[in-house]
Design a protein around this motif. Structure first.
Motif, PDB file in Angstrom:
ATOM      1  N   LYS A  97      21.244   8.358   1.768  1.00  0.00           N
ATOM      2  CA  LYS A  97      20.150   9.040   1.083  1.00  0.00           C
ATOM      3  C   LYS A  97      18.844   8.262   1.245  1.00  0.00           C
ATOM      4  O   LYS A  97      18.833   7.032   1.255  1.00  0.00           O
ATOM      5  CB  LYS A  97      20.478   9.203  -0.398  1.00  0.00           C
ATOM      6  N   VAL A  98      17.743   9.007   1.360  1.00  0.00           N
ATOM      7  CA  VAL A  98      16.417   8.419   1.519  1.00  0.00           C
ATOM      8  C   VAL A  98      15.550   8.831   0.322  1.00  0.00           C
ATOM      9  O   VAL A  98      15.522  10.007  -0.053  1.00  0.00           O
ATOM     10  CB  VAL A  98      15.737   8.884   2.821  1.00  0.00           C
ATOM     11  N   SER A  99      14.865   7.868  -0.268  1.00  0.00           N
ATOM     12  CA  SER A  99      13.891   8.131  -1.330  1.00  0.00           C
ATOM     13  C   SER A  99      12.490   8.092  -0.733  1.00  0.00           C
ATOM     14  O   SER A  99      12.104   7.100  -0.119  1.00  0.00           O
ATOM     15  CB  SER A  99      13.993   7.083  -2.449  1.00  0.00           C
ATOM     16  N   GLN A 128      13.538  19.088   7.881  1.00  0.00           N
ATOM     17  CA  GLN A 128      14.244  17.898   8.348  1.00  0.00           C
ATOM     18  C   GLN A 128      15.681  18.195   8.753  1.00  0.00           C
ATOM     19  O   GLN A 128      16.402  18.931   8.073  1.00  0.00           O
ATOM     20  CB  GLN A 128      14.240  16.813   7.267  1.00  0.00           C
ATOM     21  N   SER A 129      16.113  17.599   9.861  1.00  0.00           N
ATOM     22  CA  SER A 129      17.500  17.736  10.298  1.00  0.00           C
ATOM     23  C   SER A 129      18.439  16.915   9.415  1.00  0.00           C
ATOM     24  O   SER A 129      19.627  17.248   9.293  1.00  0.00           O
ATOM     25  CB  SER A 129      17.643  17.310  11.761  1.00  0.00           C
ATOM     26  N   HIS A 130      17.948  15.848   8.819  1.00  0.00           N
ATOM     27  CA  HIS A 130      18.706  15.087   7.822  1.00  0.00           C
ATOM     28  C   HIS A 130      18.229  15.535   6.450  1.00  0.00           C
ATOM     29  O   HIS A 130      17.036  15.449   6.141  1.00  0.00           O
ATOM     30  CB  HIS A 130      18.474  13.587   8.006  1.00  0.00           C
ATOM     31  N   GLU A 139      19.408   4.911  -0.547  1.00  0.00           N
ATOM     32  CA  GLU A 139      19.676   3.609   0.070  1.00  0.00           C
ATOM     33  C   GLU A 139      18.502   3.142   0.916  1.00  0.00           C
ATOM     34  O   GLU A 139      18.341   1.937   1.158  1.00  0.00           O
ATOM     35  CB  GLU A 139      20.929   3.698   0.943  1.00  0.00           C
ATOM     36  N   ILE A 140      17.681   4.091   1.373  1.00  0.00           N
ATOM     37  CA  ILE A 140      16.495   3.798   2.164  1.00  0.00           C
ATOM     38  C   ILE A 140      15.283   4.315   1.400  1.00  0.00           C
ATOM     39  O   ILE A 140      15.324   5.383   0.771  1.00  0.00           O
ATOM     40  CB  ILE A 140      16.557   4.479   3.552  1.00  0.00           C
ATOM     41  N   VAL A 141      14.167   3.571   1.458  1.00  0.00           N
ATOM     42  CA  VAL A 141      12.928   3.948   0.762  1.00  0.00           C
ATOM     43  C   VAL A 141      11.797   4.055   1.776  1.00  0.00           C
ATOM     44  O   VAL A 141      11.676   3.217   2.681  1.00  0.00           O
ATOM     45  CB  VAL A 141      12.561   2.906  -0.318  1.00  0.00           C
ATOM     46  N   ALA A 142      10.981   5.097   1.623  1.00  0.00           N
ATOM     47  CA  ALA A 142       9.802   5.284   2.470  1.00  0.00           C
ATOM     48  C   ALA A 142       8.623   5.652   1.587  1.00  0.00           C
ATOM     49  O   ALA A 142       8.793   6.148   0.463  1.00  0.00           O
ATOM     50  CB  ALA A 142      10.045   6.371   3.510  1.00  0.00           C
ATOM     51  N   PHE A 143       7.401   5.444   2.116  1.00  0.00           N
ATOM     52  CA  PHE A 143       6.179   5.672   1.347  1.00  0.00           C
ATOM     53  C   PHE A 143       5.211   6.561   2.134  1.00  0.00           C
ATOM     54  O   PHE A 143       4.163   6.103   2.594  1.00  0.00           O
ATOM     55  CB  PHE A 143       5.515   4.333   1.020  1.00  0.00           C
ATOM     56  N   GLU A 187      16.367  11.764  10.270  1.00  0.00           N
ATOM     57  CA  GLU A 187      17.600  11.578  11.042  1.00  0.00           C
ATOM     58  C   GLU A 187      17.535  10.281  11.843  1.00  0.00           C
ATOM     59  O   GLU A 187      18.505   9.504  11.889  1.00  0.00           O
ATOM     60  CB  GLU A 187      17.804  12.766  11.980  1.00  0.00           C
ATOM     61  N   MET A 188      16.385  10.019  12.464  1.00  0.00           N
ATOM     62  CA  MET A 188      16.221   8.803  13.249  1.00  0.00           C
ATOM     63  C   MET A 188      16.198   7.564  12.357  1.00  0.00           C
ATOM     64  O   MET A 188      16.696   6.501  12.736  1.00  0.00           O
ATOM     65  CB  MET A 188      14.947   8.887  14.078  1.00  0.00           C
ATOM     66  N   VAL A 189      15.617   7.691  11.170  1.00  0.00           N
ATOM     67  CA  VAL A 189      15.601   6.573  10.224  1.00  0.00           C
ATOM     68  C   VAL A 189      17.022   6.185   9.838  1.00  0.00           C
ATOM     69  O   VAL A 189      17.424   5.011   9.906  1.00  0.00           O
ATOM     70  CB  VAL A 189      14.791   6.939   8.963  1.00  0.00           C
ATOM     71  N   VAL A 190      17.795   7.168   9.429  1.00  0.00           N
ATOM     72  CA  VAL A 190      19.166   6.904   8.984  1.00  0.00           C
ATOM     73  C   VAL A 190      19.994   6.346  10.134  1.00  0.00           C
ATOM     74  O   VAL A 190      20.754   5.379   9.965  1.00  0.00           O
ATOM     75  CB  VAL A 190      19.790   8.184   8.409  1.00  0.00           C
TER      76      VAL A 190
END
Length: 275
Positions: free
Chosen positions: A2-4, A26-28, A81-85, A98-101
């Motif tokens: 999961k991405v926040s 988004q594909s993810h 589990e992943i954070v972006a701004f 998708e690429m991030v994960v």
């Protein structure tokens, strides 16, 4: 995984709508959208309401406090589990998350990654992205390629890094109009390598370098940069190179961008001389 996505926003609806539309595509799909809303009551109701059935959105309404403090108000809400701004005026490619994960899943030792950005989603070919290998970023790259909206961190890493410096960035009322992104990335680098991951694509408008009424903002950008250099005790030679750099760029770019570069130089010089 999961991405926040932590988004600080003020005064924008069209741009925020574009970002949210890109998230719907988004594909993810395992992500949450956390919004620090610094607008008057009701300003974003229509914009967010159009997406509430498509996206997992949570909003925190706060008084205008600057981008860093606004993002900080969201830290306690992260569940990914992943954070972006993401900036409220950027937008994602179809496969960005998708690429991030995929990038973080390949190695549990990776804590922080920086993607690539362009202002034109049609201008960046896959071959162009693949030209640049994944690698640990050096100091120069952390400054040149470290915009907040292309940063991705494990949530466990953000706990170690801490929150954004509330004195840096636009909207604080202080003379340091940028630098929160580089400061955060330099602090991330203190906890391990930050990796360049060019296949992670984010789109963002080019800076406005032609509107001369923005000169105070350009000078504030310069002072913010020098604040960061001093905060991290970087060498006097690196500081001087940063002061001179806008003049060199102004000569290379020519008359069209000279005013922008000149005011950036003045801001950096002022920041160098600040106590």
């Amino acid at each position: 995984m999961k991405v926040s996505l932590a988004i600080a926003t003020i005064g924008r609806t069209k741009e925020l709508k574009r970002l949210l539309e890109s998230l719907c595509d988004q594909s993810h799909t395992d992500f949450e959208v956390l919004i620090a809303d610094q607008n008057p009551p009701g300003f974003l109701d229509g914009t967010l309401g159009a997406f509430e059935s498509q996206l997992d959105i949570r909003r925190v309404c706060i008084s205008p406090c600057g981008v860093s403090a606004a993002r900080n108000a969201l830290f306690a809400l992260f569940t990914g589990e992943i954070v972006a701004f993401p900036d409220d005026d950027c937008w994602y490619a179809h496969d960005t998350l998708e690429m991030v994960v995929s990038f973080f899943q390949q190695d549990i030792a990776i804590n922080s990654a920086v993607g690539t950005w362009t202002h034109d989603e049609f201008a960046q070919s896959i071959s162009e992205v693949k030209e640049h290998a994944i690698h640990a970023m050096n100091l120069r790259e952390l400054f040149v390629r470290g915009e907040t909206y292309v940063q991705f961190h494990r949530r466990s890493a953000t706990i170690a890094i801490g929150m954004f410096d509330p004195e840096l960035g636009p909207g604080t009322g202080l003379p340091y109009g940028c630098g929160e992104d580089t400061d955060y990335l330099l602090r991330a680098a203190n906890h391990g390598p930050v990796y360049r991951a060019p296949a992670i694509r984010v789109f963002h408008p080019l800076p406005n370098t032609q509107n001369y009424s923005l000169a105070p903002k350009w000078r504030a950008y310069g002072r913010g940069r020098m604040y960061v250099l001093k905060k991290h005790n970087l060498s006097i030679w690196f500081k001087l190179a940063n002061v001179v750099y806008p003049l060199w760029r102004g000569v290379v770019e020519g008359k069209a961008n000279w005013a922008y570069r000149w005011h950036m130089f003045k801001g950096r010089l002022k920041g160098l001389l600040d106590n």
